[in-house]
Motif scaffolding. Structure first.
Motif, PDB file in Angstrom:
ATOM      1  N   THR A  96      -9.818   8.614   1.358  1.00 12.80           N
ATOM      2  CA  THR A  96      -9.585   7.187   1.622  1.00 12.80           C
ATOM      3  C   THR A  96      -8.107   6.887   1.179  1.00 12.80           C
ATOM      4  O   THR A  96      -7.830   5.888   1.443  1.00 12.80           O
ATOM      5  CB  THR A  96     -10.689   6.303   0.705  1.00 12.80           C
ATOM      6  N   TRP A  99      -6.485   5.440   4.293  1.00  9.44           N
ATOM      7  CA  TRP A  99      -7.318   4.440   5.135  1.00  9.44           C
ATOM      8  C   TRP A  99      -6.416   3.106   4.763  1.00  9.44           C
ATOM      9  O   TRP A  99      -6.335   2.595   3.726  1.00  9.44           O
ATOM     10  CB  TRP A  99      -8.624   4.370   4.796  1.00  9.44           C
ATOM     11  N   ASN A 100      -6.147   2.476   5.818  1.00  5.87           N
ATOM     12  CA  ASN A 100      -5.291   1.248   5.644  1.00  5.87           C
ATOM     13  C   ASN A 100      -6.372  -0.057   5.796  1.00  5.87           C
ATOM     14  O   ASN A 100      -7.238   0.090   6.409  1.00  5.87           O
ATOM     15  CB  ASN A 100      -4.270   1.081   6.960  1.00  5.87           C
ATOM     16  N   ASP A 101      -6.373  -0.934   4.491  1.00  6.01           N
ATOM     17  CA  ASP A 101      -6.944  -2.078   4.565  1.00  6.01           C
ATOM     18  C   ASP A 101      -8.426  -1.796   4.490  1.00  6.01           C
ATOM     19  O   ASP A 101      -9.106  -2.664   4.981  1.00  6.01           O
ATOM     20  CB  ASP A 101      -6.670  -2.839   5.810  1.00  6.01           C
ATOM     21  N   ILE A 102      -8.918  -0.613   4.149  1.00  5.16           N
ATOM     22  CA  ILE A 102     -10.396  -0.237   4.100  1.00  5.16           C
ATOM     23  C   ILE A 102     -10.338   0.109   2.478  1.00  5.16           C
ATOM     24  O   ILE A 102      -9.736   0.848   1.803  1.00  5.16           O
ATOM     25  CB  ILE A 102     -10.927   0.541   4.884  1.00  5.16           C
ATOM     26  N   LEU A 103     -11.476  -0.483   1.649  1.00  2.00           N
ATOM     27  CA  LEU A 103     -11.708  -0.364   0.499  1.00  2.00           C
ATOM     28  C   LEU A 103     -13.069  -0.025   0.279  1.00  2.00           C
ATOM     29  O   LEU A 103     -13.927  -0.651   0.459  1.00  2.00           O
ATOM     30  CB  LEU A 103     -11.351  -1.668  -0.582  1.00  2.00           C
TER      31      LEU A 103
END
Length: 124
Positions: A96, A99-103
């Motif tokens: 992860t 991964w941009n803007d994903i938490l």
């Protein structure tokens, strides 16, 4: 002066599945080795296995220092590949990072046939 509140013993990893495993005292553990922690409390002298697996990293005076590795029951059986849960967790963290803007705030693991049962869709 500090009072004694608990007494610690350690089960070498090779013996944790045994009913009456060998236990070693704090001064007998070896750096780099993994152990399950056994605690005896002063209240009623209750002795119990924690199911926590630790790795000895060194000593502070006569007391072992350690890092937490995993729980004994945290083994995932993914398509006959048995993995400690911590390996899956670390892989997820690494995956992860890009991964941009994903938490990811929580996750679970299961074999594909369980996903099919919960979603009602066939798994490819």
């Amino acid at each position: 002066m500090f009072g004694l509140t608990s007494f610690f013993e350690y089960i070498p990893l090779a013996y944790i599945a045994e009913q009456n495993p060998i236990v070693v005292l704090p001064h007998q553990v070896k750096v780099g080795e993994e152990y399950e922690v056994v605690v005896t409390t002063i209240e009623g002298l209750c002795r119990y296995r924690t199911e926590d697996i630790i790795q000895i990293t060194g000593f502070y005076y006569e007391f072992p220092t350690y890092k937490y590795i995993r729980r004994t029951g945290d083994i995932l059986n993914l398509y006959t590949e048995k993995l400690p849960e911590v390996m899956v967790s670390r892989a997820l963290v690494e995956a992860t990072k890009n991964w941009n803007d994903i938490l990811v705030v929580d996750y679970t693991t299961t074999e594909a046939f369980n996903v099919e049962k919960t979603q009602g869709n066939p798994v490819a």
